[in-house]
Design an enzyme around this catalytic site. Structure first.
Site, PDB file in Angstrom:
ATOM      1  N   SER A  95      -1.079  -6.226  -5.944  1.00 36.23           N
ATOM      2  CA  SER A  95      -1.933  -5.152  -5.429  1.00 36.23           C
ATOM      3  C   SER A  95      -3.382  -5.613  -5.402  1.00 36.23           C
ATOM      4  O   SER A  95      -3.791  -6.440  -6.223  1.00 36.23           O
ATOM      5  CB  SER A  95      -1.785  -3.922  -6.329  1.00 36.23           C
ATOM      6  OG  SER A  95      -2.436  -2.817  -5.730  1.00 36.23           O
ATOM      7  N   ASP A  96      -4.137  -5.086  -4.457  1.00 36.64           N
ATOM      8  CA  ASP A  96      -5.561  -5.422  -4.365  1.00 36.64           C
ATOM      9  C   ASP A  96      -6.316  -4.183  -3.901  1.00 36.64           C
ATOM     10  O   ASP A  96      -5.810  -3.411  -3.088  1.00 36.64           O
ATOM     11  CB  ASP A  96      -5.780  -6.567  -3.374  1.00 36.64           C
ATOM     12  CG  ASP A  96      -7.216  -7.082  -3.448  1.00 36.64           C
ATOM     13  OD1 ASP A  96      -7.551  -7.746  -4.438  1.00 36.64           O
ATOM     14  OD2 ASP A  96      -8.010  -6.780  -2.528  1.00 36.64           O
ATOM     15  N   THR A  97      -7.521  -4.011  -4.440  1.00 36.22           N
ATOM     16  CA  THR A  97      -8.318  -2.817  -4.134  1.00 36.22           C
ATOM     17  C   THR A  97      -9.742  -3.213  -3.748  1.00 36.22           C
ATOM     18  O   THR A  97     -10.336  -4.065  -4.413  1.00 36.22           O
ATOM     19  CB  THR A  97      -8.368  -1.883  -5.369  1.00 36.22           C
ATOM     20  OG1 THR A  97      -7.027  -1.524  -5.714  1.00 36.22           O
ATOM     21  CG2 THR A  97      -9.171  -0.624  -5.099  1.00 36.22           C
ATOM     22  N   GLY A 136      -4.047  -2.202  -1.350  1.00 35.80           N
ATOM     23  CA  GLY A 136      -2.861  -2.796  -0.735  1.00 35.80           C
ATOM     24  C   GLY A 136      -1.782  -2.941  -1.789  1.00 35.80           C
ATOM     25  O   GLY A 136      -2.078  -3.089  -2.978  1.00 35.80           O
TER      26      GLY A 136
END
Length: 202
Positions: free
Chosen positions: A79-81, A116
């Site tokens: 995950s990426d923010t 994501g």
């Protein structure tokens, strides 16, 4: 005792973030943590949505490459923010001065948070990726309030220099969308993606 529909399935969280670890725990599925040291630089001009999807896949893929063949079972979750203010992507601040610049820009405005999520089957490499977006409205803050918030140390390793689940909750006026997207792991989206691998959270 009825068999769980997810027997034998586990999640492999590709993240060192304590916030993401807490959230994945909440799903009630067996999981392990494998930290990805994926390169987070991206060349060229891409949208925030593409950026968080590319980095989520990269984090999960890096972990898949690190796994021993005996460990290659389960679904790897990356995950990426990022925080986006008027088309500028705000990542983690370089230092306190950078934190101040970001928070000063965010105060009194509405910005977007993109998270994501990528899921990769460790055994087969089959993968799905998606993202979600939430609007966050920040309170108007004085320079003094911004400095006091930075002094708590909370903004240090956070995209956009704030954490909605910490004392940063006091500087957020309202949100429109999924709260967990802002924390950094949209659980509703993740549960939808896991259905592609026959994993049912409920």
């Amino acid at each position: 005792m009825s068999k769980s529909p997810n027997d034998g399935q586990r999640l492999i969280l590709a993240s060192s973030s304590p916030r993401r670890q807490e959230l994945i725990q909440g799903l009630g599925l067996p999981y392990i943590i494998r930290v990805s040291d994926a390169d987070e630089t991206v060349e060229g001009k891409i949208t925030p949505a593409e950026l968080v999807e590319v980095l989520s896949i990269r984090k999960a893929s890096t972990v898949r490459e690190m796994l021993e063949s005996s460990e290659k079972h389960g679904i790897i979750v990356g995950s990426d923010t990022v925080v986006v203010l008027q088309n500028e992507v705000l990542g983690k601040p370089a230092d306190e001065q950078d934190s101040f610049r970001m928070l000063k820009g965010l105060q009194g405005t509405t910005h977007q948070v993109y998270s994501g999520v990528a899921c990769i089957d460790a055994a087969t490499g089959k993968h799905v990726v998606s993202h979600s977006v939430t609007n966050v409205k920040m309170k108007a803050m004085s320079d003094e309030q911004i400095r006091r918030y930075i002094a708590t140390g909370e903004p240090k390793d956070k995209a956009g220099s704030y954490a909605i689940q910490g004392i940063g909750a006091t500087i957020v006026e309202s949100i429109e969308g999924d709260y967990f997207t802002v924390v950094g792991l949209p659980l509703s989206l993740l549960s939808d993606l896991l259905l592609n691998f026959d994993i049912q959270v409920l």
